[in-house]
Scaffold this active site. Structure first.
Site, PDB file in Angstrom:
ATOM      1  CG  HIS A   1      -0.236   0.031   2.519  1.00 51.17           C
ATOM      2  ND1 HIS A   1       0.468  -1.032   3.045  1.00 51.17           N
ATOM      3  CD2 HIS A   1      -0.070   1.041   3.403  1.00 51.17           C
ATOM      4  CE1 HIS A   1       1.008  -0.691   4.196  1.00 51.17           C
ATOM      5  NE2 HIS A   1       0.705   0.573   4.441  1.00 51.17           N
TER       6      HIS A   1
ATOM      7  CG  ASP B   1       8.546  11.524  -4.385  1.00 54.98           C
ATOM      8  OD1 ASP B   1       7.461  11.185  -3.883  1.00 54.98           O
ATOM      9  OD2 ASP B   1       8.634  12.380  -5.293  1.00 54.98           O
ATOM     10  CG  HIS B   2       6.203   9.370  -7.347  1.00 58.53           C
ATOM     11  ND1 HIS B   2       6.112  10.450  -6.495  1.00 58.53           N
ATOM     12  CD2 HIS B   2       5.029   9.339  -8.039  1.00 58.53           C
ATOM     13  CE1 HIS B   2       4.935  11.051  -6.682  1.00 58.53           C
ATOM     14  NE2 HIS B   2       4.257  10.397  -7.608  1.00 58.53           N
TER      15      HIS B   2
ATOM     16  CD  GLU C   1       3.271   4.529   8.156  1.00 57.44           C
ATOM     17  OE1 GLU C   1       4.438   4.101   8.190  1.00 57.44           O
ATOM     18  OE2 GLU C   1       2.308   3.922   8.662  1.00 57.44           O
TER      19      GLU C   1
END
Lengths: 132, 132, 132, 132, 132, 132
Positions: free
Chosen positions: F37, F77-78, F121
C-alpha cells in the site's frame, strides 16, 4: 462574475432529537448524536458578483465577516445550537444550519448575490445550501 | 530510543464552572466557556521505546488506538466531558483532560514508556502533559 | 435542495502504465508515476436532496460512510489500486478512480441524488466526477 | 467529463490602494490592507475534459503545474503582486488575481477546458473565477 | 506541570538583507528572499506551569492571546517585519522573530513559565526558541 | 540556541513483513500493512544551533531541503520503501525510516546540530528519532 468566500469558525454544542419519537427511536435514528456533544464548526459563505474596479473587491470580506458574526456566529459560538432562535423547532443538523444561515443573511450583501452557505461539522461531514 | 505518536479524534460538549463561585464570578472567569458548547478534539499520545527488530515497531499503534478508545475516547466522544467519570470533580479544561488521560493509560503499554498526552481543543488552544 | 458530503480516507499503492507501450514510452509519459508508489487518498462524496423534516438529514452520513467502505474503501485501503476489481483494465489515475467509485455507488442512496465524487491524491492533485 | 485540479503555492507581498483616493480614503476603504504585507497564497486551477483512455488522464497535472509556474507563479512568488506585469493598473486583490491568472493560461491546455481559477489568500479569504 | 499553547496568525511582508553586503552578495545568500514578499505566519507560544485547581487552567489562554496581540501581533500584522521596532537592526528571519517575541513577552505570564516560541513561516519552514 | 525545521513530502509504497515469519504470522502481526500500500509521507527535520548574525539563519533551510532530497527523498519518492538501499534488511516502518534518515544526514549540516527526524505516515501515525 467572481466568487468570493469568507470562512469563520465557531464552537458549539448540539444534540439531535425528534420530540415526536420516544427515547429508543431517537437513539436508533440519531445514535450517539442524540447525546449532547459539540464541534468546532467551519462556516464558508460565498458571494457572487462583479468586481468593483475602484476597489478590486466583489464585496469587502471584512464586512461579510461582520454580518456573519452579528447574524449568527456571535449567537451560536460557545452556546448550544439547540438554543439558537434561528433554529427554533428544527433539529440542529448541518443541513438545517446552512439553510437557516442563508435566510439570516440573504439580501444583506448589497449588489453581491449570495451563492452558497457551506458548513463543516468536522472535516468529514459537510453540508451546503445554494438557495435551490 | 524512538518516539511514536497516535492521533485520535472525538467530538464532545463541555462547560467550565467552579461550583464554589456564584453565577457572576463563573461568567467573569470563564466567559463564554461557562456556557455549554463543544469541540472537535484531537488527542495525540506519544510513547518512547526501543524498536523491536522483529517488527520494526516501538509499539503497535493500532493497539495504542484501541487502548485510547477503550479507556477514554469511546466514553468521551459524542458526550459531555462534564459527565465523564475520569474527570469527576474536575473542570473539564484541556489541562485536566490531558492529566486524566495520562492516568487512565499509564502502565498499559508494555515495554514502551508513556511520554506525552497532548490535546488540541481547537487548532489555537492546546495542552500537553509529560508526567512531570 | 441541500448538498451533503462525507469524506473518507484510504492508503493505497498504485503505478501508472499502458501495457500497449514499451518500458521507455511508459517512463516518458508517466515519469516516476510508472513506479509502484502510494498515497493517503481523501475521497469526498456529495449527495443532493431535500431535507427530511423528521430527521433534519438529507441522507444519514453514517450510512453513506458504510456504503463507501463496503463498495470501495475496504477493498482499496492498504492494497494496490492496480488490483482493485472495479478498476480492472484501467490505469488507476485519480480520474479513473472517481468514475469507478461513481458507478459502484450510484443508485444506492435512496431519494438522495449522487452529485459528485472527488478524490484528493495529494493536497495538490485532485479529480472530480459529476456524472456529466 | 472529469474535473482535474492542480494546487500550487506562492508567497508574495501586496498592498491595496486606489491612486485616485487620498491617503485617508485609502486607509478608510482598505484598512490595514493599505500597508505592505503578505500571504502564503494557494492557487487551485481546475480543468474539465474527457479522460484520454491511453493515459487515464484528462490533462497531465505536471504539465499544468509547469504552465502555472511559467505564466504566473515564478513571477509572483517571493515578489510583490503590485509589481507583477499581469496585474498592472489593477489593485492586487484576490479577485483581480484570479481573473488575471485565467487570462494568462486560457487556451494553453490543449483539449481540456479551463473551468476555474481559485485563490486562497488565507484559509479564511478566497476568490474564484469561472470565466462567467 | 502542564504545557499550554496558544496559536495566533498574522500576515506580514519581509525581505532578507545584510546592509554590509552588496546587491550581488545579498542575492547570492538570500536568493528570492532578498525581494519583498510575505507570509501568513502562525505563531505558537507555549507556557509551562501547575494547574490552578480553582479554574483548571495553567494560564488563561485568552489572556495569553491578548498579550501576544498587544506586544507583537497587532504591530506585525498587515505590516512589514522590516519595520517592526522589536526587530530593529535584525534580519527578519523566523529565527530572529522567535527570539524577539520571547524577549517581548517573557516575565508577563504570572506564575506560568514561558517554555517555547515557535513560528511557522510556511508549513515547510519553522523556527523555535526555548530560551536556551 | 534556536531550532529550525524543514518539512518535505514524498509519496511511497511499502509493505511490512518479517521473512522469518510464515504468511499467516505476517498477516496476524502486520494486518493490512502486510499488503503493498502507500502513503503521502511528511518528513520534518529539526536542527539546533546559534543564529549566525550576518544572515539571521541557524542554517539555510533551502540547503537542508537539498540535503534531504539528495540523501533520501529523491530516492524514496514515487518508489517503494522496501527497495530503498538505506532501509535494506529493515522493515520499512516509520520508526525504521526516521533512524535511517538520521544516519544518512547526520554530520552534514556544518555547525548546526541534528536534533530530530520526524515522519508523519498519516496525520494519525507519527514516529520521531532524536539520536537518543
Amino acid at each position: 462574475m467572481v466568487y468570493v468566500t469568507r470562512r469563520v469558525s465557531f464552537s458549539s454544542a448540539h444534540h439531535l432529537r425528534n420530540d415526536g419519537y420516544d427515547e429508543e427511536e431517537n437513539k436508533r435514528i440519531f445514535g450517539k448524536c442524540a447525546n449532547t456533544h459539540g464541534h468546532n464548526y467551519e462556516l464558508e459563505v460565498t458571494l457572487k458578483g462583479e468586481i468593483d474596479h475602484s476597489t478590486g473587491y466583489v464585496f469587502d470580506l471584512k464586512v461579510l465577516k461582520d454580518i456573519l458574526k452579528r447574524e449568527f456566529v456571535d449567537i451560536a459560538d460557545h452556546a448550544s445550537l439547540n438554543d439558537v432562535p434561528a433554529l427554533k423547532g428544527l433539529n440542529p443538523t448541518a443541513e438545517n444550519v446552512v439553510v437557516a444561515v442563508w435566510r439570516l443573511i440573504e439580501g444583506k450583501m448589497g449588489n453581491a448575490k449570495l451563492h452558497s452557505v457551506k458548513l463543516y461539522e468536522t472535516v468529514n461531514n459537510i453540508a451546503e445550501y445554494r438557495g435551490e
